[in-house]
Motif scaffolding. Structure first.
Motif, PDB file in Angstrom:
ATOM      1  N   ASN A  31      41.055  27.156  41.280  1.00  0.00           N
ATOM      2  CA  ASN A  31      42.291  27.251  40.499  1.00  0.00           C
ATOM      3  C   ASN A  31      42.719  28.691  40.239  1.00  0.00           C
ATOM      4  OD1 ASN A  31      42.373  24.495  40.335  1.00  0.00           O
ATOM      5  ND2 ASN A  31      41.626  24.384  38.235  1.00  0.00           N
ATOM      6  N   TYR A  32      41.866  29.646  40.562  1.00  0.00           N
ATOM      7  CA  TYR A  32      42.117  31.030  40.187  1.00  0.00           C
ATOM      8  C   TYR A  32      42.576  31.881  41.348  1.00  0.00           C
ATOM      9  CZ  TYR A  32      39.461  29.789  36.015  1.00  0.00           C
ATOM     10  OH  TYR A  32      39.021  29.189  34.878  1.00  0.00           O
ATOM     11  N   ILE A  33      43.439  32.826  41.025  1.00  0.00           N
ATOM     12  CA  ILE A  33      43.653  33.968  41.898  1.00  0.00           C
ATOM     13  C   ILE A  33      42.375  34.804  41.864  1.00  0.00           C
ATOM     14  CG2 ILE A  33      44.911  36.126  42.151  1.00  0.00           C
ATOM     15  CD1 ILE A  33      46.751  34.022  42.877  1.00  0.00           C
ATOM     16  N   MET A  34      41.923  35.244  43.025  1.00  0.00           N
ATOM     17  CA  MET A  34      40.761  36.126  43.099  1.00  0.00           C
ATOM     18  C   MET A  34      41.208  37.484  43.620  1.00  0.00           C
ATOM     19  SD  MET A  34      38.340  34.310  41.933  1.00  0.00           S
ATOM     20  CE  MET A  34      37.019  35.474  42.282  1.00  0.00           C
ATOM     21  N   SER A  49      43.037  44.294  46.363  1.00  0.00           N
ATOM     22  CA  SER A  49      43.519  43.134  47.104  1.00  0.00           C
ATOM     23  C   SER A  49      43.412  41.886  46.243  1.00  0.00           C
ATOM     24  CB  SER A  49      42.712  42.933  48.394  1.00  0.00           C
ATOM     25  OG  SER A  49      41.369  42.613  48.101  1.00  0.00           O
ATOM     26  N   ALA A  50      44.152  40.843  46.625  1.00  0.00           N
ATOM     27  CA  ALA A  50      44.097  39.568  45.924  1.00  0.00           C
ATOM     28  C   ALA A  50      44.425  38.445  46.887  1.00  0.00           C
ATOM     29  CB  ALA A  50      45.055  39.547  44.732  1.00  0.00           C
ATOM     30  N   ALA A  98      38.788  37.304  38.516  1.00  0.00           N
ATOM     31  CA  ALA A  98      39.439  35.991  38.603  1.00  0.00           C
ATOM     32  C   ALA A  98      40.463  35.850  37.491  1.00  0.00           C
ATOM     33  CB  ALA A  98      38.397  34.880  38.486  1.00  0.00           C
ATOM     34  N   GLY A  99      41.586  35.223  37.816  1.00  0.00           N
ATOM     35  CA  GLY A  99      42.607  35.056  36.809  1.00  0.00           C
ATOM     36  C   GLY A  99      43.627  34.013  37.203  1.00  0.00           C
ATOM     37  N   PRO A 100      44.577  33.753  36.314  1.00  0.00           N
ATOM     38  CA  PRO A 100      45.565  32.705  36.555  1.00  0.00           C
ATOM     39  C   PRO A 100      46.648  33.097  37.536  1.00  0.00           C
ATOM     40  CG  PRO A 100      45.994  33.753  34.448  1.00  0.00           C
ATOM     41  CD  PRO A 100      44.708  34.339  34.966  1.00  0.00           C
ATOM     42  N   GLY A 101      46.859  34.389  37.768  1.00  0.00           N
ATOM     43  CA  GLY A 101      47.770  34.789  38.821  1.00  0.00           C
ATOM     44  C   GLY A 101      49.211  35.024  38.419  1.00  0.00           C
ATOM     45  N   ARG A 102      49.468  35.362  37.149  1.00  0.00           N
ATOM     46  CA  ARG A 102      50.860  35.642  36.774  1.00  0.00           C
ATOM     47  C   ARG A 102      51.343  36.953  37.378  1.00  0.00           C
ATOM     48  NH1 ARG A 102      48.665  33.177  32.143  1.00  0.00           N
ATOM     49  NH2 ARG A 102      47.789  35.173  31.502  1.00  0.00           N
ATOM     50  N   ARG A 108      45.103  43.337  33.631  1.00  0.00           N
ATOM     51  CA  ARG A 108      45.137  42.598  32.365  1.00  0.00           C
ATOM     52  C   ARG A 108      45.334  41.098  32.574  1.00  0.00           C
ATOM     53  NH1 ARG A 108      49.109  46.653  28.864  1.00  0.00           N
ATOM     54  NH2 ARG A 108      47.843  48.531  29.144  1.00  0.00           N
ATOM     55  N   ASP A 109      45.738  40.724  33.754  1.00  0.00           N
ATOM     56  CA  ASP A 109      45.966  39.310  34.040  1.00  0.00           C
ATOM     57  C   ASP A 109      44.693  38.595  34.490  1.00  0.00           C
ATOM     58  OD1 ASP A 109      47.705  37.156  36.229  1.00  0.00           O
ATOM     59  OD2 ASP A 109      47.984  37.244  34.059  1.00  0.00           O
ATOM     60  N   TYR A 110      43.591  39.307  34.560  1.00  0.00           N
ATOM     61  CA  TYR A 110      42.327  38.724  35.016  1.00  0.00           C
ATOM     62  C   TYR A 110      41.376  38.602  33.834  1.00  0.00           C
ATOM     63  CZ  TYR A 110      44.174  39.534  39.653  1.00  0.00           C
ATOM     64  OH  TYR A 110      44.958  39.511  40.775  1.00  0.00           O
TER      65      TYR A 110
END
Length: 123
Positions: A31-34, A49-50, A98-102, A108-110
């Motif tokens: 579910n996460y952006i990495m 990178s992401a 890892a984060g939600p990916g906004r 700060r988004d991770y």
């Protein structure tokens, strides 16, 4: 949140390659952006990178475009970064996040971070 552990760093010469790995434990890895960030001595942490949930879209800082490739294996809870043609300026501690990916470029988004793996590139 997830727990992240990086590996694969080391000391290499300019022009060599390394493959960084990050294993995640916890819930809902897919579910996460990495992402990979790095921090060189005396410098702020910077985006490298992401990769989005499905892996079909990737993002790179200009410094790594054409040389770095991020990938993920959701079945194994793994994210990788292949780094080719390494330069001395790539020397840094590389962190998996890892984060939600906004906003994939903003640290700060991770919400989850690994301890990092050291990459040293000699000239």
């Amino acid at each position: 949140q997830v727990q992240l552990v990086e590996s694969g760093g080391g000391l290499v010469q300019a022009g060599d390659s390394l493959r960084l790995s990050c294993v995640a434990s916890g819930r809902a890895f897919s579910n996460y952006i990495m992402a990979w960030f790095r921090q060189a001595p005396g410098k702020e942490r910077e985006f490298v990178s992401a990769i989005i949930f499905s892996g079909v879209r990737t993002y790179y800082a200009d410094s790594g475009k054409g040389r770095f490739t991020i990938s993920r294996d959701n079945a194994k809870n793994m994210v990788y970064m292949q780094m080719n043609s390494l330069k001395p300026e790539d020397t840094a501690v590389y962190h998996c996040a890892a984060g939600p990916g906004r906003n994939v470029y903003n640290e700060r988004d991770y919400h989850s971070w690994g301890q990092g793996t050291q990459v040293n590139v000699s000239s």
